[in-house]
Design an enzyme around this catalytic site. Structure first.
Site, PDB file in Angstrom:
ATOM      1  N   ASP A 162       0.436   1.161  -9.857  1.00  0.00           N
ATOM      2  CA  ASP A 162       0.990  -0.140 -10.221  1.00  0.00           C
ATOM      3  C   ASP A 162      -0.038  -0.830 -11.116  1.00  0.00           C
ATOM      4  O   ASP A 162      -0.998  -1.438 -10.650  1.00  0.00           O
ATOM      5  CB  ASP A 162       1.253  -0.968  -8.952  1.00  0.00           C
ATOM      6  CG  ASP A 162       1.913  -2.294  -9.280  1.00  0.00           C
ATOM      7  OD1 ASP A 162       1.935  -2.664 -10.467  1.00  0.00           O
ATOM      8  OD2 ASP A 162       2.388  -2.958  -8.357  1.00  0.00           O
ATOM      9  N   CYS A 210      13.620  12.363   0.691  1.00  0.00           N
ATOM     10  CA  CYS A 210      13.647  12.132   2.135  1.00  0.00           C
ATOM     11  C   CYS A 210      13.946  10.677   2.487  1.00  0.00           C
ATOM     12  O   CYS A 210      14.761  10.396   3.346  1.00  0.00           O
ATOM     13  CB  CYS A 210      12.335  12.575   2.762  1.00  0.00           C
ATOM     14  SG  CYS A 210      10.878  11.969   1.918  1.00  0.00           S
ATOM     15  N   CYS A 211      13.263   9.737   1.805  1.00  0.00           N
ATOM     16  CA  CYS A 211      13.508   8.324   2.110  1.00  0.00           C
ATOM     17  C   CYS A 211      13.661   7.574   0.796  1.00  0.00           C
ATOM     18  O   CYS A 211      13.510   8.129  -0.277  1.00  0.00           O
ATOM     19  CB  CYS A 211      12.339   7.683   2.857  1.00  0.00           C
ATOM     20  SG  CYS A 211      11.540   8.731   4.061  1.00  0.00           S
ATOM     21  N   ASP A 232      -3.388   0.100  -6.756  1.00  0.00           N
ATOM     22  CA  ASP A 232      -2.332   0.047  -5.756  1.00  0.00           C
ATOM     23  C   ASP A 232      -1.341   1.165  -6.062  1.00  0.00           C
ATOM     24  O   ASP A 232      -0.822   1.250  -7.169  1.00  0.00           O
ATOM     25  CB  ASP A 232      -1.642  -1.328  -5.820  1.00  0.00           C
ATOM     26  CG  ASP A 232      -0.516  -1.442  -4.799  1.00  0.00           C
ATOM     27  OD1 ASP A 232      -0.420  -0.558  -3.926  1.00  0.00           O
ATOM     28  OD2 ASP A 232       0.259  -2.402  -4.884  1.00  0.00           O
ATOM     29  N   ILE A 233      -1.142   2.026  -5.100  1.00  0.00           N
ATOM     30  CA  ILE A 233      -0.117   3.055  -5.273  1.00  0.00           C
ATOM     31  C   ILE A 233       0.953   2.771  -4.236  1.00  0.00           C
ATOM     32  O   ILE A 233       0.653   2.639  -3.050  1.00  0.00           O
ATOM     33  CB  ILE A 233      -0.694   4.464  -5.063  1.00  0.00           C
ATOM     34  CG1 ILE A 233      -1.840   4.691  -6.046  1.00  0.00           C
ATOM     35  CG2 ILE A 233       0.385   5.506  -5.261  1.00  0.00           C
ATOM     36  CD1 ILE A 233      -2.578   5.982  -5.808  1.00  0.00           C
ATOM     37  N   ASP A 234       2.174   2.661  -4.719  1.00  0.00           N
ATOM     38  CA  ASP A 234       3.247   2.256  -3.816  1.00  0.00           C
ATOM     39  C   ASP A 234       4.357   3.303  -3.835  1.00  0.00           C
ATOM     40  O   ASP A 234       4.745   3.795  -4.889  1.00  0.00           O
ATOM     41  CB  ASP A 234       3.801   0.910  -4.269  1.00  0.00           C
ATOM     42  CG  ASP A 234       4.619   0.260  -3.183  1.00  0.00           C
ATOM     43  OD1 ASP A 234       4.235  -0.810  -2.727  1.00  0.00           O
ATOM     44  OD2 ASP A 234       5.652   0.852  -2.785  1.00  0.00           O
ATOM     45  N   LEU A 286      -4.769 -10.923  -6.815  1.00  0.00           N
ATOM     46  CA  LEU A 286      -5.118 -10.920  -5.391  1.00  0.00           C
ATOM     47  C   LEU A 286      -4.589  -9.662  -4.720  1.00  0.00           C
ATOM     48  O   LEU A 286      -3.525  -9.164  -5.088  1.00  0.00           O
ATOM     49  CB  LEU A 286      -4.503 -12.148  -4.717  1.00  0.00           C
ATOM     50  CG  LEU A 286      -5.051 -13.473  -5.226  1.00  0.00           C
ATOM     51  CD1 LEU A 286      -4.033 -14.578  -5.055  1.00  0.00           C
ATOM     52  CD2 LEU A 286      -6.339 -13.822  -4.516  1.00  0.00           C
ATOM     53  N   SER A 318      -1.894   0.469   3.195  1.00  0.00           N
ATOM     54  CA  SER A 318      -1.415  -0.895   3.012  1.00  0.00           C
ATOM     55  C   SER A 318      -0.552  -1.383   4.180  1.00  0.00           C
ATOM     56  O   SER A 318      -0.057  -2.485   4.163  1.00  0.00           O
ATOM     57  CB  SER A 318      -0.625  -0.996   1.713  1.00  0.00           C
ATOM     58  OG  SER A 318       0.633  -0.389   1.887  1.00  0.00           O
ATOM     59  N   GLY A 319      -0.342  -0.564   5.201  1.00  0.00           N
ATOM     60  CA  GLY A 319       0.395  -1.016   6.376  1.00  0.00           C
ATOM     61  C   GLY A 319       1.840  -0.575   6.380  1.00  0.00           C
ATOM     62  O   GLY A 319       2.499  -0.624   7.411  1.00  0.00           O
ATOM     63  N   GLU A 321     -12.507 -15.957  -3.862  1.00  0.00           N
ATOM     64  CA  GLU A 321     -11.253 -16.602  -3.479  1.00  0.00           C
ATOM     65  C   GLU A 321     -10.580 -15.852  -2.335  1.00  0.00           C
ATOM     66  O   GLU A 321     -10.465 -14.626  -2.352  1.00  0.00           O
ATOM     67  CB  GLU A 321     -10.275 -16.664  -4.654  1.00  0.00           C
ATOM     68  CG  GLU A 321      -8.927 -17.202  -4.194  1.00  0.00           C
ATOM     69  CD  GLU A 321      -7.869 -17.277  -5.276  1.00  0.00           C
ATOM     70  OE1 GLU A 321      -8.151 -16.929  -6.429  1.00  0.00           O
ATOM     71  OE2 GLU A 321      -6.754 -17.701  -4.940  1.00  0.00           O
TER      72      GLU A 321
END
Lengths: 415, 490
Positions: free
Chosen positions: A313, A122-123, A110-112, A323, A161-162, A45
């Site tokens: 995650d 810091c952020c 996925d690590i976010d 997906l 991941s951008g 898919e």
């Protein structure tokens, strides 16, 4: 974010990117594991997010060219990869519902960075800088070793991941065939910090009150080496009152807590390193082997885990039909390309140095001008700074294809 | 069944002799992995009874899960049910053991046929069956269990001493046991370890109870059962899917399909009802027409209560409502004379003539006094549940959630049900466990009689019949009255 330059991800830019730069062939090889299209590609898919957040699910393609054609036609802002189904996803409406089930799927993680908000100073939110990337880098190192050594999987692809996270795709045959239940078990084996706002809660990872499971023991030994730099010096997490109160919450000995709190509130200038040393000194006061000493050492290990252990995650990994954004897509907010990352040099990776789509097209123009116009645009990425990243994917795909080839040959012999 | 006819064709004496020689005992162990289907002739009746008895137990297991019973409670309840319906002993004469095990074997395979048809049924069946297997495995004695385990290849690799000492630190770290460190270590030293692919013990991996190395899980002997249970589930899941695929091609006898249909419906309704009215035995006093109002308030389950209320409100009930409610009252102990009086008074807006012509016959008919003269049984929960949406079926199933909550509150608030109890009922109903919801309401409204959560109508039994509900309620009431009287006398 460093410089707020105008991020151009307009439809025209995206179209040029897909037409001239996106490595469809490499993507195909990586998903398909063979040269000739197999079910791993044809029954796979693809989901497109079009301009204006229109979402198109259950697309499937016979070849890389077909995929490219469709991508160029729809010109999505990004597209995602799903599982290999028992039938072609584009025929979903015509097959019987029971006959359409996900069969195979890369095991993904996925690590976010957002999950690290309670432990970074810091952020926050979507922002990311080199300093907080250290958390991701620690997570990658731990996860990469654990997966390989404990579960024995070898074909791991790490993809930035951008923006503020990192994805892991595992393409081993056994990993692709895991059921949802097995994925759930694996994730829970890997999870130590259960997300949400209750992050101040003490960890519950010890089976026998004392010793850590072997897998976490190895992790904690590694994390202890980076903890001082990342948490104590870079983030300076225990400098503020909130910061050190969160630390004190995790110490089981109430006498130690009171004494530390007294020292720290009297000297607000004490750095995180000093405070960590104070805690260590407190532990050393107790005799070696005494229960207070072991409890405190255990608590310190827990603290290290709490601040630096990978925060995964879980929902992404648990289900085969989840997906996940394809590598080399462009992040619409940052314009950066989701490039593969070498886990062994994750320390040196700087998310801010990842090429943006605008930059790549500019590079292409310059290269084109100096060489003179060529008729066809094939593999134009070779002329840009995207090349090293595509090479990583190609090398990875080649290894997969080699494994499948060897396996097939072995089967042939047995006939 | 199972192509037994095909086999008969090839049967010759030699083969038969061989078979008997090879397996003097057909079922050597109490536990069964159900690898081989029963390859012998079975009567249709046996086919059905074996399955029904097994279904009772599986349904009880299911409702236990829905009611959050603890493992110990579940074991007690299931073992009790098993002794009644599907005994499986360790000791006894060869003949007795064989027949018990044969029944267990046959019932399992009949239910496979009934429950392989949809994803949902398969999932539920696997869950219930593997729980049953666990309970039996747990209750088996060590020796017998070991024999059973040896009889099968579980494909585990024993870890030798050298490897065990190599990973001693790691293995010990995930070895659970006594709080006392030296006791734990001692136990560890005598423990045997087995190696399996980690995917075969996901439950142990999930809880980090094993040591993992390159995809192999090192399972300590005491967690060995995890491998066995997992194997049982995987094995059954595969077999069910295979059965589902070949079911349409089964050389099928038209006598079996209705039975199978009926069985899979039974799972939906919970338990096939075993409540056969013994009304007189419970309440010595005969019920009079004028007592019904009072009884309805005190003792009726929601289905019958709402029919009663409808009757009072509309002064009428439709045909199936009259039938269901009438039979319920009959089993409750209302005699035919009183029944006629009751219905005549209830339908107070029609003439005597019309009543006698149109209704009296049906009332007498249901008492077996007209027509076929059959003694009709009152409808069970299963029948009420599967009768399709109507105002005389099971309210838990057919009412909308809002209406159900209003009905529950207005009906039972006087008997101790509060709106705080509703979320639990609604959640159970949403999960499709209607009989569990009804049982919970029973427990809540009879808490003043000392009925506790999870007890049901005694011993953890669920409601499977409206009359069971009412009879138990009346029994509880009577016991309380009697003891109150005794107190007065004393």
């Amino acid at each position: 974010m460093a410089v707020k330059e105008a991020v151009d991800t307009s439809p025209e830019v995206m179209l040029a990117f897909y037409r001239r730069l996106y490595p469809f062939k490499s993507l195909f090889n990586w998903l398909n594991h063979e040269h000739a299209p197999t079910r791993r590609f044809t029954h796979r898919e693809f989901a497109f997010t079009l301009q204006g957040d229109v979402y198109l699910r259950y697309n499937s393609f016979n070849t890389a060219e077909e995929l490219k054609k469709q991508v160029c036609q729809l010109n999505p802002t990004r597209f995602e990869i799903g599982p290999v189904y028992s039938a072609r996803p584009k025929d979903k409406k015509t097959v019987r519902p029971g006959m359409f089930t996900p069969l195979q799927r890369e095991l993904v993680f996925d690590i976010d960075m957002t999950d690290y908000d309670p432990v970074r100073t810091c952020c926050s939110g979507a922002d990311i800088c080199r300093r907080c990337w250290a958390f991701i880098s620690a997570a990658v190192q731990v996860l990469h070793t654990s997966i390989r050594e404990q579960f024995g999987y070898e074909n791991l692809l790490w993809v930035y991941s951008g923006r503020r996270g990192i994805h892991l795709w595992i393409s081993d045959k056994e990993a692709m065939e895991l059921t949802d239940d097995q994925r759930k078990a694996l994730v829970s084996w890997m999870t130590v910090i259960h997300g949400g706002q209750e992050s101040s809660k003490k960890l519950n990872v010890r089976l026998n009150a004392r010793s850590l499971p072997a897998s976490l023991q190895t992790a904690v030994e590694h994390l202890a080496t980076i903890f001082p730099e990342v948490v104590l010096s870079d983030q300076n997490l225990f400098a503020s009152e909130d910061g050190y109160e969160a630390l004190l919450e995790q110490i089981p000995d109430s006498q130690v807590v009171t004494s530390l709190r007294k020292t720290w509130s009297a000297n607000p200038s004490r750095s995180s390193e000093d405070k960590w040393l104070d805690l260590k000194a407190q532990a050393k006061k107790f005799e070696k082997g005494s229960s207070q000493r072991t409890n405190l050492t255990a608590a310190m290990e827990d603290i290290i885990l709490h601040y630096t252990y990978p925060r995964i995650d879980a929902e992404v990994s648990k289900h085969r039909n989840h997906l996940l954004k394809a590598p080399f897509c462009v992040h619409p907010k940052t314009g950066r390309v989701c490039v593969p990352v070498d886990p062994l040099h994750i320390d040196e990776f700087n998310p801010e140095s990842v090429p943006t789509v605008g930059q790549l097209l500019k590079e292409l123009d310059t290269a084109g001008r100096s060489e003179g116009e060529v008729g066809e645009h094939h593999s134009d990425w070779e002329k840009t700074s995207l090349k090293p990243y595509v090479d990583i994917l190609d090398k990875h795909a080649l290894r997969l294809m080699e494994q499948v080839r060897l396996e097939k040959r072995e089967q042939d012999v047995s006939w | 069944m199972f192509k037994s006819t095909d086999r008969k064709v090839f049967h010759d004496d030699k083969e038969l002799a061989q078979v008997t020689k090879h397996s003097p005992v057909k079922y050597p162990y109490r536990l069964n992995f159900y690898d081989r289907p029963p390859l012998y002739d079975v009567t249709v009746e046996e086919f059905e009874t074996c399955a029904l008895d097994r279904l009772r137990i599986l349904a009880e297991i299911e409702s236990s899960a829905a009611r959050n019973r603890s493992w110990e409670e579940l074991k007690t309840v299931t073992n009790k049910q098993c002794t009644n319906h599907l005994p499986l002993q360790t000791t006894g004469t060869q003949e007795l053991l064989e027949s018990q095990r044969r029944k267990d074997h046959l019932g399992h395979f009949v239910l496979r046929l009934a429950f392989c048809r949809s994803e949902d049924l398969r999932r539920r069946f696997i869950k219930a069956e593997s729980t049953l297997f666990r309970i039996r495995y747990d209750g088996d004695n060590t020796e017998e269990r070991q024999l059973f385990l040896n009889s099968r290849d579980f494909n585990w690799i024993p870890v030798d001493a050298a490897e065990k000492s190599k990973y001693r630190r790691e293995l010990l770290a995930s070895y659970s046991g006594s709080k006392n460190e030296s006791v734990r270590e001692q136990a560890f030293d005598t423990e045997r370890y087995y190696k399996v692919k980690w995917t075969r013990v996901p439950d142990l991996v999930e809880k980090r109870k094993v040591f993992l190395k390159a995809g192999w899980a090192y399972v300590p002997g005491k967690e060995q059962s995890s491998i066995v249970f997992q194997e049982f589930e995987v094995h059954l899941a595969k077999a069910l899917e295979l059965t589902a695929r070949s079911l349409p091609r089964l050389d099928e006898d038209s006598r079996l399909v209705p039975i199978l249909d009926n069985l899979s419906q039974g799972f939906l309704a919970g338990v096939p009802s075993e409540w056969s009215g013994s009304g007189e035995a419970i309440n010595g006093d005969e019920i009079k027409a004028e007592m019904v109002d009072d009884l309805a308030k005190r003792h009726f389950p929601l289905c019958m209560r709402s029919m009663h209320d409808n009757l009072r409100r509309d002064h009428h009930l439709k045909h199936f409502g009259r039938l269901n409610y009438g039979l319920f009252l009959k089993v409750l102990g209302l005699s035919i004379e009183e029944a006629v009086v009751f219905w005549r008074k209830s339908f107070d807006r029609i003439t005597d003539d019309k009543f006698n012509k149109e209704y009296k016959y049906n009332i007498r008919h249901s008492y077996g006094l007209e027509g076929k003269r059959a003694n009709y049984a009152a409808k069970s929960c299963q029948q009420l549940l599967t009768s399709g949406p109507s105002d005389h079926g099971c309210p838990y199933r057919h009412f909308s959630l809002e209406n159900l909550q209003t009905a529950l509150l207005s009906t039972y608030s006087s008997r101790g049900l509060t709106s705080a109890d509703l979320p639990e009922i609604v959640a159970t109903v949403k999960a499709g466990h209607y009989h569990v919801a009804c049982t919970r309401v029973f427990e809540m409204t009879h808490s003043s009689f000392g009925v506790k959560k999870g007890e049901g109508t005694g011993g953890g039994e669920s409601i499977t019949h409206p009359n069971q509900y009412a009879a138990k309620s009346m029994e509880l009431y009577k016991v309380q009255q009697d003891s109150a009287e005794k107190m007065l006398v004393e």
